[in-house]
Scaffold this motif. Structure first.
Motif, PDB file in Angstrom:
ATOM      1  N   ARG A  66      37.025  30.088  47.475  1.00  0.00           N
ATOM      2  CA  ARG A  66      37.054  31.544  47.468  1.00  0.00           C
ATOM      3  C   ARG A  66      37.991  32.015  46.362  1.00  0.00           C
ATOM      4  NH1 ARG A  66      41.539  33.653  49.666  1.00  0.00           N
ATOM      5  NH2 ARG A  66      42.870  32.276  50.846  1.00  0.00           N
ATOM      6  N   VAL A  67      37.777  33.240  45.944  1.00  0.00           N
ATOM      7  CA  VAL A  67      38.578  33.830  44.876  1.00  0.00           C
ATOM      8  C   VAL A  67      39.874  34.383  45.462  1.00  0.00           C
ATOM      9  CG1 VAL A  67      38.666  35.693  43.180  1.00  0.00           C
ATOM     10  CG2 VAL A  67      36.558  34.415  43.518  1.00  0.00           C
ATOM     11  N   ASP A  68      40.989  34.073  44.826  1.00  0.00           N
ATOM     12  CA  ASP A  68      42.265  34.660  45.208  1.00  0.00           C
ATOM     13  C   ASP A  68      42.332  36.021  44.512  1.00  0.00           C
ATOM     14  OD1 ASP A  68      44.943  35.518  45.294  1.00  0.00           O
ATOM     15  OD2 ASP A  68      45.651  33.447  45.496  1.00  0.00           O
ATOM     16  N   GLU A  69      42.109  37.075  45.263  1.00  0.00           N
ATOM     17  CA  GLU A  69      41.999  38.420  44.698  1.00  0.00           C
ATOM     18  C   GLU A  69      43.266  38.850  43.965  1.00  0.00           C
ATOM     19  OE1 GLU A  69      39.306  40.235  44.447  1.00  0.00           O
ATOM     20  OE2 GLU A  69      38.089  38.810  45.572  1.00  0.00           O
ATOM     21  N   THR A  70      44.428  38.472  44.477  1.00  0.00           N
ATOM     22  CA  THR A  70      45.689  38.855  43.836  1.00  0.00           C
ATOM     23  C   THR A  70      45.805  38.211  42.459  1.00  0.00           C
ATOM     24  OG1 THR A  70      46.744  39.049  45.994  1.00  0.00           O
ATOM     25  CG2 THR A  70      48.197  38.859  44.081  1.00  0.00           C
ATOM     26  N   LYS A  71      45.512  36.914  42.381  1.00  0.00           N
ATOM     27  CA  LYS A  71      45.587  36.221  41.091  1.00  0.00           C
ATOM     28  C   LYS A  71      44.561  36.768  40.115  1.00  0.00           C
ATOM     29  CE  LYS A  71      47.471  31.889  42.819  1.00  0.00           C
ATOM     30  NZ  LYS A  71      47.188  30.475  43.085  1.00  0.00           N
ATOM     31  N   LEU A  72      43.346  37.056  40.600  1.00  0.00           N
ATOM     32  CA  LEU A  72      42.305  37.594  39.731  1.00  0.00           C
ATOM     33  C   LEU A  72      42.719  38.962  39.192  1.00  0.00           C
ATOM     34  CD1 LEU A  72      39.513  37.486  38.451  1.00  0.00           C
ATOM     35  CD2 LEU A  72      38.596  38.464  40.565  1.00  0.00           C
ATOM     36  N   ARG A  73      43.274  39.818  40.049  1.00  0.00           N
ATOM     37  CA  ARG A  73      43.701  41.150  39.626  1.00  0.00           C
ATOM     38  C   ARG A  73      44.786  41.049  38.550  1.00  0.00           C
ATOM     39  NH1 ARG A  73      45.073  42.730  44.195  1.00  0.00           N
ATOM     40  NH2 ARG A  73      47.324  42.586  44.027  1.00  0.00           N
TER      41      ARG A  73
ATOM     42  N   ARG B  84      34.948  23.922  41.946  1.00  0.00           N
ATOM     43  CA  ARG B  84      35.227  25.344  41.960  1.00  0.00           C
ATOM     44  C   ARG B  84      35.985  25.682  43.237  1.00  0.00           C
ATOM     45  NH1 ARG B  84      30.838  29.323  39.891  1.00  0.00           N
ATOM     46  NH2 ARG B  84      31.816  29.361  37.865  1.00  0.00           N
ATOM     47  N   ALA B  85      36.756  26.734  43.175  1.00  0.00           N
ATOM     48  CA  ALA B  85      37.492  27.188  44.354  1.00  0.00           C
ATOM     49  C   ALA B  85      36.510  27.673  45.409  1.00  0.00           C
ATOM     50  CB  ALA B  85      38.452  28.305  43.969  1.00  0.00           C
TER      51      ALA B  85
ATOM     52  N   GLU C   4      35.237  38.865  31.786  1.00  0.00           N
ATOM     53  CA  GLU C   4      35.061  38.501  33.190  1.00  0.00           C
ATOM     54  C   GLU C   4      33.895  37.570  33.306  1.00  0.00           C
ATOM     55  OE1 GLU C   4      35.263  41.732  36.023  1.00  0.00           O
ATOM     56  OE2 GLU C   4      36.267  42.927  34.513  1.00  0.00           O
TER      57      GLU C   4
ATOM     58  N   CYS D 167      45.226  35.819  27.299  1.00  0.00           N
ATOM     59  CA  CYS D 167      44.010  36.200  28.028  1.00  0.00           C
ATOM     60  C   CYS D 167      43.335  37.434  27.423  1.00  0.00           C
ATOM     61  CB  CYS D 167      44.344  36.498  29.483  1.00  0.00           C
ATOM     62  SG  CYS D 167      45.007  35.095  30.356  1.00  0.00           S
TER      63      CYS D 167
END
Length: 146
Positions: free
Chosen positions: A121-128, A118-119, A146, A141
């Motif tokens: 940390r979450v890449d907030e830009t990619k998740l958004r 697993r990563a 979620e 998608c």
């Protein structure tokens, strides 16, 4: 209707007979409009016919490529054959891998492909952006949660 526009012009000198239109635009400029249909595909509307003479090398300042030498051509043909052979091998390997992983749990597939970690940390830009894609009609998608 939302659209995207692309305007480009081939390099090289402009033919003397190609004059500006009433709006002052030169007639060798290619204008393309891209509209998204409800299925998510793009429809292109353009005036690409202005490229005909350019593509056939009939525009001054845009000369045809110099002739290739026989030795260079032979090397190029050999390279193309080798790339085709490797692509066929890769396609066969991918087919075998797909057959091996068919109906397997996602965790097993990720482990087999070497991406089971697993990563950190979450890449907030990619998740958004990924979450925004769920609202796009026909996007792969769309049915995910979620």
């Amino acid at each position: 209707v939302p659209f995207r526009q692309n305007v480009s012009m081939p390099v090289g000198a402009v033919k003397p007979c190609l004059k500006a239109d009433a709006g002052g635009a030169r007639s060798n400029i290619v204008t393309q409009y891209f509209l998204r249909d409800p299925d998510g595909y793009h429809i292109e509307i353009s005036n690409c016919e202005v490229l005909t003479e350019y593509c056939f090398g009939e525009v001054p300042g845009h000369d045809q490529a110099p002739p290739a030498h026989l030795a260079e051509t032979a090397v190029f043909v050999h390279l193309a054959e080798e790339l085709a052979r490797r692509a066929a091998e890769a396609q066969e390997e991918l087919g075998d891998l797909c057959e091996e992983l068919k109906w397997r749990p996602v965790a097993d597939i990720a482990a087999r492909l070497g991406c089971a970690r697993r990563a950190a940390r979450v890449d907030e830009t990619k998740l958004r952006r990924l979450l925004a894609r769920r609202a796009v009609f026909g996007d792969i998608c769309q049915n995910e949660s979620e």
